[in-house]
Motif scaffolding. Structure first.
Motif, short mmCIF file in Angstrom:
data_model
loop_
_atom_site.label_atom_id
_atom_site.label_comp_id
_atom_site.label_asym_id
_atom_site.label_seq_id
_atom_site.Cartn_x
_atom_site.Cartn_y
_atom_site.Cartn_z
N GLY A 169 32.85 -42.21 43.00
CA GLY A 169 32.32 -42.79 41.77
C GLY A 169 32.26 -41.77 40.65
O GLY A 169 32.60 -42.06 39.49
N PHE A 170 31.85 -40.57 41.05
CA PHE A 170 31.75 -39.50 40.08
C PHE A 170 33.11 -39.16 39.50
O PHE A 170 33.28 -39.05 38.27
CB PHE A 170 31.17 -38.24 40.76
CG PHE A 170 29.97 -37.70 40.03
CD1 PHE A 170 30.12 -37.12 38.77
CD2 PHE A 170 28.71 -37.77 40.59
CE1 PHE A 170 29.01 -36.62 38.09
CE2 PHE A 170 27.60 -37.28 39.91
CZ PHE A 170 27.75 -36.71 38.65
N ILE A 171 34.08 -39.03 40.38
CA ILE A 171 35.43 -38.67 39.95
C ILE A 171 36.00 -39.75 39.04
O ILE A 171 36.50 -39.47 37.94
CB ILE A 171 36.34 -38.44 41.17
CG1 ILE A 171 35.82 -37.25 41.99
CG2 ILE A 171 37.78 -38.20 40.75
CD1 ILE A 171 36.38 -37.16 43.39
N ILE A 188 31.54 -33.15 43.45
CA ILE A 188 30.46 -33.50 42.53
C ILE A 188 30.26 -32.38 41.52
O ILE A 188 30.15 -32.61 40.31
CB ILE A 188 29.15 -33.74 43.30
CG1 ILE A 188 29.31 -34.88 44.33
CG2 ILE A 188 27.99 -34.05 42.35
CD1 ILE A 188 29.55 -36.23 43.72
N PRO A 198 25.50 -44.42 45.61
CA PRO A 198 26.41 -43.87 44.62
C PRO A 198 25.96 -44.29 43.23
O PRO A 198 25.62 -45.44 43.05
CB PRO A 198 27.74 -44.50 45.01
CG PRO A 198 27.39 -45.78 45.68
CD PRO A 198 26.05 -45.59 46.29
N ASN A 214 28.24 -42.88 52.11
CA ASN A 214 27.59 -42.94 50.80
C ASN A 214 27.96 -41.73 49.94
O ASN A 214 28.23 -41.88 48.74
CB ASN A 214 26.07 -42.99 51.03
CG ASN A 214 25.39 -43.81 49.95
OD1 ASN A 214 25.97 -44.77 49.45
ND2 ASN A 214 24.19 -43.42 49.58
N ASN A 215 27.98 -40.58 50.57
CA ASN A 215 28.36 -39.38 49.82
C ASN A 215 29.79 -39.45 49.33
O ASN A 215 30.10 -39.05 48.21
CB ASN A 215 28.19 -38.13 50.70
CG ASN A 215 26.73 -37.71 50.76
OD1 ASN A 215 25.93 -38.15 49.93
ND2 ASN A 215 26.38 -36.87 51.72
N ARG A 216 30.67 -40.01 50.21
CA ARG A 216 32.07 -40.18 49.77
C ARG A 216 32.14 -41.11 48.58
O ARG A 216 32.81 -40.86 47.60
CB ARG A 216 32.94 -40.76 50.89
CG ARG A 216 33.22 -39.96 52.14
CD ARG A 216 33.78 -38.60 51.90
NE ARG A 216 32.75 -37.65 52.26
CZ ARG A 216 32.40 -36.60 51.55
NH1 ARG A 216 33.02 -36.31 50.43
NH2 ARG A 216 31.44 -35.82 51.93
N LEU A 217 31.41 -42.22 48.72
CA LEU A 217 31.41 -43.20 47.64
C LEU A 217 30.87 -42.56 46.35
O LEU A 217 31.39 -42.79 45.25
CB LEU A 217 30.55 -44.40 48.01
CG LEU A 217 31.12 -45.33 49.10
CD1 LEU A 217 30.06 -46.32 49.54
CD2 LEU A 217 32.35 -46.07 48.59
N HIS A 218 29.85 -41.79 46.56
CA HIS A 218 29.20 -41.12 45.44
C HIS A 218 30.20 -40.21 44.71
O HIS A 218 30.36 -40.30 43.48
CB HIS A 218 28.03 -40.30 45.98
CG HIS A 218 27.25 -39.56 44.94
ND1 HIS A 218 26.67 -40.18 43.84
CD2 HIS A 218 26.94 -38.24 44.82
CE1 HIS A 218 26.04 -39.28 43.11
NE2 HIS A 218 26.20 -38.08 43.68
N ALA A 219 30.89 -39.40 45.48
CA ALA A 219 31.88 -38.49 44.90
C ALA A 219 32.98 -39.28 44.22
O ALA A 219 33.39 -38.97 43.08
CB ALA A 219 32.46 -37.59 46.00
N GLY A 237 28.38 -49.21 48.13
CA GLY A 237 27.03 -48.63 48.19
C GLY A 237 26.02 -49.68 48.61
O GLY A 237 25.12 -49.39 49.40
N VAL A 291 32.95 -48.97 44.39
CA VAL A 291 32.00 -47.97 44.87
C VAL A 291 30.59 -48.58 44.90
O VAL A 291 29.87 -48.45 45.88
CB VAL A 291 32.04 -46.71 43.97
CG1 VAL A 291 30.82 -45.83 44.22
CG2 VAL A 291 33.32 -45.93 44.22
N PHE A 324 33.32 -32.31 38.98
CA PHE A 324 33.45 -33.41 38.04
C PHE A 324 32.21 -33.57 37.17
O PHE A 324 32.30 -33.95 36.01
CB PHE A 324 33.81 -34.71 38.77
CG PHE A 324 35.25 -34.73 39.18
CD1 PHE A 324 36.21 -35.20 38.29
CD2 PHE A 324 35.65 -34.23 40.41
CE1 PHE A 324 37.55 -35.18 38.66
CE2 PHE A 324 36.97 -34.20 40.77
CZ PHE A 324 37.94 -34.68 39.90
#
Lengths: 739, 121
Positions: free
Chosen positions: A503-505, B13, B103, A496-501, A547, A543, B16
């Motif tokens: 998604g952010f990027i 995080i 996410p 989830n954290n990877r997906l989160h990052a 999630g 993502v 970005f």
């Protein structure tokens, strides 16, 4: 003196044979005739023994004449017996034609002086009738003619009869008995003045004994064995009795010279010694003879014993059963053999292994639990021989036996051997006839019992292995599930954290492009920017989907202590349908509710149960839509039926049935496994729906869920959930416990 | 200029998110852990904090407890994985504006953040 005793003793033995058969079942005419036959022999032997004891010629001759009444009727009564036994009308009719002859001889023997017996011949062993040549020879002709006739009839029956097996074997016994009995004719020899010890009584005992045995015993020994034993018996005992007599007669002069008046002492001592040694000699010779006679049988018996000990090592049930039937069929040389195993669920016995020597026949697949065969096996706990049952059923006109006979015949069973473990009949071994046509001997049955005991243990062993493997697999699966549960927690956070990052990027990059759209760019760069924008949007969407998968798994992988309360089924299903409406078109199917009136409320968590029913309606919908598109049946109406009823106290059974495509047999094992999905990826199944349902119901609600499905017909999901009534029950119990 | 503090132990995080909000004229501070964030909190007095729940050094809830313990009333938005109800309830009782699941969809975050910063301004 000695001879008188032997005759007296023999007469009693024969009489007891006859009487036993008579008392055993006097309604059967055959038994009455046999008694009469034995009585004739008794009259002969008994009168003769008296004749040897009494003094005076007149008395002696009188007693001999009485004896002749018995002798005269022996052949004709035997004719009656065989006629009746073989159901031969000719022999039975012949009886009446021949009947005047013995009457004539007996009558004239008394009425007319010197008709048959003229006087006495003196021998060392006693006085014996001297006969009138002409009448006696005609008497002998009557005698031998009848015996020849009887023997021929019996011989024919022994080999060409169409009657059942046991009858044929009996015919053989009676035939050989008759042949042995004919040797009793040696008793006529001293009538003509030749010095031959009349040992006919020995043959007569053998004769009546064999017939007696064949009638009284249903498990008959091999005829050749009986013949061997009988001949050895007669030979050994005629030697034992004969040698001292020959010694006494031949060396009388010499003995008198040396011992005077007490000359008879030394033959007497010899006789005693030989009589003592007799049984040992007899047994030793018998053992030798039988070893020769039963070489084959001994060989397969030892093969079976070896197989018995090796069986315990085979852990695979199918291999084990196959090995047993193969070894039995081949080594014993029988037509076929089968094994039926007890089925724990249905209580029937199911055919699990079969072997045929030649052509296959149709064999029943099961033996019903209430069948006569099983009842009989459980009662006697020993092998059952078909021919024995057949004969008994006939002899006693017993309906139960007749039923047993029919059932065994349907199983093509000549022999049925039970396999017991403690009190439980775990298997039934069915064997066909021996190829040689021989009967199963007592020895065979003993070996089969050993085999079946060992087989029982081996079967139990194999069963245990099978069960253990199943349990092991189940445990392994449970463990896998548990591991997945634990792993899911940590792993999904990481993912989830990877997906989160990610998604952010992607989101930031997308944002940058969108903010800078107004900058001056060449057309090529602009086009490239559009491509990149599209790619970034796809990344963001993926993502989100990823999630969702992670959330779905994580939501239920950990123990929920969400609040439990009263849940009304109707309301629950309303909410689940509402939830489903976002995803599916509920207008395309009908949902039928069939609830038992006065249904109690469920004790559970509304949100979780809503998830459960949402998932199931969703699955049913997908299955029905797939059926619609795959099978394209005309008039197909997708329908979900939800039935609910009280089951046990404190629980409710809900059945959700759809008429969708169903689950393929090969998938049925797997559908509760996480991440397993049969849905096409375009439908975006996460493979978690049923896994989650199972966890929510079985772990969180302590309920039960299982399903039955047939591909192309539909699926039925059975759910058991606790009700608030059960809660009350628990409360009452715990209060009671405290009190 | 509005001040936003981002507390997250993920370097991606931080990088970005800083980029993203800078483009919108927001002064962004980042902290990789609780104690660093507390320092920034005292020095810079941000208007809004984006707080990750799961962090190595100090969890989001622990940070929140410390911060509120020192009487700091700064608005907080929690960024959570799929946390237990318990964690979220605990955070709620410590006074947060809301929480957003990972996410996240960046646009949604941006809307919430912008709304809160405007209100504060």
């Amino acid at each position: 003196m000695m001879h008188a005793f032997s005759l007296f003793f023999s007469s009693l033995v024969v009489f007891v044979f006859g009487l036993t058969i008579f008392i055993r079942n006097r309604r059967v005419s055959l038994n009455r005739i046999f008694f009469l036959f034995c009585f004739c022999i008794f009259v002969w032997l008994f009168s003769y023994s008296v004749a040897f004891l009494v003094e005076g010629e007149i008395f002696k001759i009188f007693m001999f004449k009485v004896g002749y009444i018995g002798i005269a009727f022996i052949p004709i009564i035997w004719l009656l017996y065989t006629g009746e036994f073989l159901e031969d009308k000719f022999l039975s009719r012949l009886f009446y034609w021949v009947l005047p002859f013995p009457c004539f001889f007996v009558f004239f023997n008394f009425y007319k002086q010197d008709f048959l017996i003229k006087g006495l011949n003196s021998f060392v062993w006693g006085d014996y009738p001297r006969v009138n040549l002409i009448p006696h020879i005609s008497f002998l002709s009557y005698f031998s003619l009848l015996f020849t006739l009887i023997s021929v009839a019996l011989l024919r029956a022994s080999f060409f009869s169409t009657k059942h097996y046991m009858h044929i074997i009996r015919s053989r016994y009676i035939f050989w008995g008759t042949i042995v009995g004919s040797f009793a004719a040696v008793d006529f020899v001293p009538n003509y003045g030749f010095d031959l010890y009349p040992m006919g009584f020995l043959f007569m005992i053998a004769f009546t004994g064999m017939t007696f045995y064949s009638v009284i015993k249903y498990r008959l020994m091999n005829v050749s064995l009986v013949i061997t034993r009988t001949s050895i018996f007669v030979a050994v005992y005629s030697l034992i009795l004969g040698i001292p007599y020959a010694f006494a007669i031949g060396c009388q002069e010499w003995l008198r010279m040396h011992f005077g008046e007490l000359w008879w002492l030394s033959p007497m001592v010899l006789l005693t010694v030989m009589a003592t040694a007799g049984p040992f000699i007899y047994l030793a010779i018998q053992r030798r003879a039988e070893e020769k006679l039963f070489q084959d049988q001994r060989r397969y018996q030892s093969t079976l014993r070896q197989a018995s000990t090796g069986m315990g090592r085979i852990k695979d049930m199918d291999k084990l059963l196959d090995m047993i039937v193969r070894v039995v069929t081949r080594s014993v040389r029988i037509e076929h053999s089968f094994i039926y195993l007890s089925d724990r669920k249905s209580k029937e016995y199911k055919l699990e292994a079969s072997r045929f020597r030649n052509e296959r026949t149709d064999v029943p697949q099961t033996i019903a639990s209430d069948s006569r065969v099983l009842k009989a096996l459980k009662k006697i706990r020993a092998p059952i021989v078909f021919s024995e049952v057949q004969q008994r059923a006939q002899d006693f006109k017993d309906l139960k036996l007749q039923e047993l006979e029919e059932q065994m015949s349907a199983l093509h069973a000549e022999l049925i051997v039970p396999c017991f473990i403690d009190e439980k009949l775990i298997a039934v071994m069915v064997m066909g006839k021996k190829v040689s046509g021989e009967l199963y001997s007592q020895d065979d049955l003993a070996v089969f019992m050993i085999l079946s005991n060992q087989a029982g243990l081996a079967i139990e062993n194999a069963q245990f292995y099978k069960d253990m493997r199943a349990t092991h697999e189940q445990l392994f699966r449970a463990e896998k599930m548990a591991t997945i549960g634990i792993m899911a927690d940590g792993l999904s956070h990481q993912i989830n954290n990877r997906l989160h990052a990610l998604g952010f990027i992607a989101g930031d990059a997308l944002d940058t492009i969108q903010l800078n759209k107004k900058l001056k760019m060449t057309d090529e760069v602009k086009e490239m920017m559009v491509d990149i924008e599209h790619a970034l949007t796809r990344i963001q969407e993926n993502v989100s989907q990823g999630g969702e998968v992670v959330r779905g798994l994580l939501k239920y992988s950990r123990k929920s202590d969400e609040q439990f309360g009263e849940v009304e089924l109707d309301e629950l299903i309303d909410e689940a349908v509402t939830m489903a409406q976002f995803k599916i078109k509920t207008g395309e199917m009908s949902i039928v509710r069939d609830f038992e009136p006065g249904l109690p409320k469920i004790h559970g968590n509304f949100t979780q149960l809503q998830e459960v029913f949402f998932n199931m309606i969703d699955n049913a919908y997908d299955a029905m839509m797939q059926r619609k598109s795959d099978l394209k049946e005309e008039g197909y109406e997708p329908r979900i039926t939800i039935k609910a009823e009280r089951s046990r106290m404190g629980s409710m059974r809900i059945v959700l049935e759809d008429n969708g495509i169903g689950i393929r047999a090969e998938d049925q094992e797997k559908i509760f496994t996480p991440f397993f999905t049969t849905k096409l990826s375009s439908k975006k199944g996460t493979g978690l729906g049923l896994y989650v349902i199972q966890k929510l119901i079985e772990e969180n609600h302590k309920g039960k869920v299982f399903y039955k499905s047939e591909y192309g017909k539909g699926t039925r999901v059975y759910i058991t959930l606790p009700t608030v009534e059960g809660l009350d029950q628990d409360m009452i119990q715990s209060v009671e416990r405290q009190a | 200029m509005s001040k936003l503090l981002i507390v997250d132990d993920e370097i991606d995080i931080r990088e970005f998110a800083r980029n993203y909000f800078k483009k919108r004229g927001i002064q962004v501070f980042t902290a990789s852990g609780g104690s660093e964030a507390l320092d920034i909190l005292k020095e810079e007095r941000p208007d809004l904090i984006l707080l990750d729940v799961r962090m190595e050094e100090m969890t989001g809830v622990e940070f929140l407890q410390k911060m509120r313990g020192e009487g700091d009333p700064t608005k907080v938005i929690m960024v959570s994985g799929i946390e237990d109800e318990e964690t979220i309830n605990q955070a709620r009782s410590l006074g947060i504006i809301g929480f957003i699941h990972k996410p996240l969809v960046l646009e949604e975050l941006q809307k919430i953040v912008m709304k809160e910063l405007k209100q504060g301004a």
